[in-house]
Design an enzyme around this catalytic site. Sequence first.
Site, short mmCIF file in Angstrom:
data_model
loop_
_atom_site.label_atom_id
_atom_site.label_comp_id
_atom_site.label_asym_id
_atom_site.label_seq_id
_atom_site.Cartn_x
_atom_site.Cartn_y
_atom_site.Cartn_z
N LYS B 87 1.12 -1.15 -0.01
CA LYS B 87 -0.05 0.16 -0.16
C LYS B 87 1.11 1.86 0.13
O LYS B 87 0.80 2.95 -0.06
CB LYS B 87 -0.66 0.08 1.06
CG LYS B 87 -1.77 1.06 1.46
CD LYS B 87 -3.35 0.85 2.19
CE LYS B 87 -4.00 1.75 2.56
NZ LYS B 87 -4.61 1.40 3.74
N GLU B 186 -11.05 5.77 4.93
CA GLU B 186 -11.47 5.43 6.18
C GLU B 186 -11.35 6.09 7.58
O GLU B 186 -12.35 5.00 8.10
CB GLU B 186 -9.72 4.21 6.04
CG GLU B 186 -9.43 3.93 5.15
CD GLU B 186 -8.09 3.52 5.43
OE1 GLU B 186 -7.19 4.49 6.27
OE2 GLU B 186 -7.53 3.01 4.53
N ASP B 208 -6.74 8.00 12.64
CA ASP B 208 -6.48 6.36 12.27
C ASP B 208 -4.37 6.31 12.16
O ASP B 208 -4.36 6.64 10.91
CB ASP B 208 -6.79 6.40 11.30
CG ASP B 208 -6.49 5.01 9.86
OD1 ASP B 208 -6.35 4.77 10.87
OD2 ASP B 208 -7.56 4.90 8.80
#
Lengths: 179, 626
Positions: B87, B186, B208
């Site tokens: 990622k 997200e 996050d």
Amino acid sequence: MQAALDKNYFELFGLPESFSLDLTEVTRRYRELQQQLHPDRFASAPDQQRRLSVQMAALVNEAFQTLKDPVRRGRYLLGLKGIDTGEESDTAMNPAFLMEQMELRESLESVRDSDNALAELGVLETGVADAFDARISRLQACLDESGKEDLKMARETVRELQFLQKIRAEIEQIEEELV
Amino acid sequence: MALLQISEPGQSTSPHEHRLAVGIDLGTTNSLVATVRSGTADTLADSNGEHLLPSVVRYRADAEPVVGRDALAAAASDPLNTIASVKRLMGRGVADIRHLGETLPYEFVAGESQMPRIHTATGDRSPVEISAEILKVLKQRAESTLGGELTGAVITVPAYFDDAQRQATKDAARLAGLHVFRLLNEPTAAAVAYGLDQKPEGVYAIYDLGGGTFDISILRLNRGVFEVMSTAGDSALGGDDMDHVVASWMMQQAGIGGDASRGELRALAREGRRVKEALTESDVVSIELDQGTPPWRGELTRDEFNKLIDPLIDRTLVPCKRALRDAGIKANEIDGIVLVGGSTRVRRVRQRVESFFGKPPLANIDPDRVVAIGAALQADVLAGNKSQEEMLLLDITPLSLGIEIMGGMTEKIIPRNSTIPIAKAQDFTTFKDGQTAMSIHVVQGEREMVDDCRSLARFELRGIPPMAAGAARIRVTYQVDADGLLSVIAREQASGVEAHVEVKPSYGLTDNEIETMLKDSFAHAREDMDARNLREQQVDADRLIESVTAALAADGEELLDDAERKTILTALTNLEAARQGSDLQAIKQAISATDAATQEFAARRMDAGMRKALTGHTLDEFTSGK
């Protein structure tokens, strides 16, 4: 649909074309329009409808940003009345206002080196906020009060507000650096 | 009511049919798939009962790639063919990778496009292809668990992902054969999972910290509407960095030098992670390293660990401050904080977040699963399984989008934190007499100079009629859709000459590359390409038939006259006939014909929807006194 895309922002929100607006009401209508138009409502719809929805939702977003900000709203309303505030092309300003602005800028320059920078910045900020609010009231009178309509003054006021907005942003920026 | 009966027998148009839809959290370290069953969202386990799929892909010569736990196990023994944390490479250019280079034990090779490729036993693989392998496994897991083909998926991305990273994620989904309903941020997904919209209006911060990315988002929630106010973050900061900090500390303690092999470095990073995780429960962890000469025995206390990672946590607080400033609120005005991402298990992170915001964070949903669960809830709504009125997610664009102007400067066209979708236009002009082409350079970022921003695309508008300098009016329109993806149109106003790009080439794959990969992957899976195409067209046809039928039933009487209705019904009948056959072209044509026949109807429906939104509101006032 062209009809909807051609609507002005007030029409789009079903509101009268006036400077005074109930912002709670604008926000509520914004959410209701997005509930209907947002691309998520068309997740499984054919491409053509999805494209339409992206365009409409974008328009509603832009309209909302314009309507909820008094300076942008004033400028837009003048535009509807055929008056270009021309901040970029026309730099001629009221000399007294320019003097004030220059003084403000000088104080802002010197504030960084001051021992008491944050407090001084606070004073400047209050001054600018008062000047801003006074002009918003003036803009409202120039645009909305029957018999007092003065588009020339309204144009001047929007241009001054633009200046004050920039100064405000700079004050915040300096505050950020100091903290 | 006759309109309701036009569907063929066996053609399901029932609004109650449950469509299979999933939410996928494509994470740096682990990935998950979740779905809503009987009204409850939960993550799906593999045949061993494991929910987390390690985001690791191992390529083997002459065999299918291995994904997940087995691949992870081979990471130390076969580092060059085992790709972890891919990622971090998504949407990145060769230069970006060089930055990360020290920590990544792979062999990079330059590709046809600017996208870097990793050399493996089965050839050179792009990050998009590697991610697609992970997505394929999750898709397979969902389809076998749920017993059917997926209608679509919501895939989550860090809110701070730029256009290139989002495009890369969407391309990976396409390669994996997934229909993407939406790329969802997200943090927004986490807010959905916590059902924060059910509470009274409030402002929430979503912190996050994942394996490789950090995001902070400030959301305002009000009766089902999630409005993202601001977002900030660092797309190259996460728990992996904590592992590396611990690994570096161990190397220092054990006297292991920079000449350690890739496999050793990988093993050290893994030991670093173990120590980090153990320190959540214990105050001190003992460490044994075989690599050093002599082998090193030691321990790390939580206090020392905290000191090691504090600089990393500091780096997360900088974006927190910026997000608060952009949202125009102070830290103590936040009504609640939600923790997302496995790295928020680290105690020190919780302490620091609590002291920054001045209140304890919410963490009662497993921080590893919360994003996938939120994505599944949204997928359920987008698939049409749940009443649409219930939830609306208004995301924003995380970074300003601009254009290069004279002198290498950037002119911002769409400022960061603008609610999407958004379209903005700006007029430009020529600077030379008789200039017939204009080069347009699309950039993303906050800096003044183009060189400091990310270059997204370059294209040219040609065929401008020769005019004096400054006479041409070239309108450049930027449009960002609900996925956060940009398209750009440049148009000369007088002549109507137009150029249009879906922004992707700079760091992404070209459409050609994707086509080739799709072909390769089908050939590999021995799937018939034609059959696949036909199937896709049939699904599109079904979707169109269903949507038009439902629209007719709802508004056909009201918005159309007899002749208009008849035209649409004819197109629909033709489409249904074509759908039953297997002539790909015939289905395509029938779809376009139906699209054309329903264009005006669709527009009228949307217009009516808007009117309903505004009048419905007035009714609201009278009936419920809201």
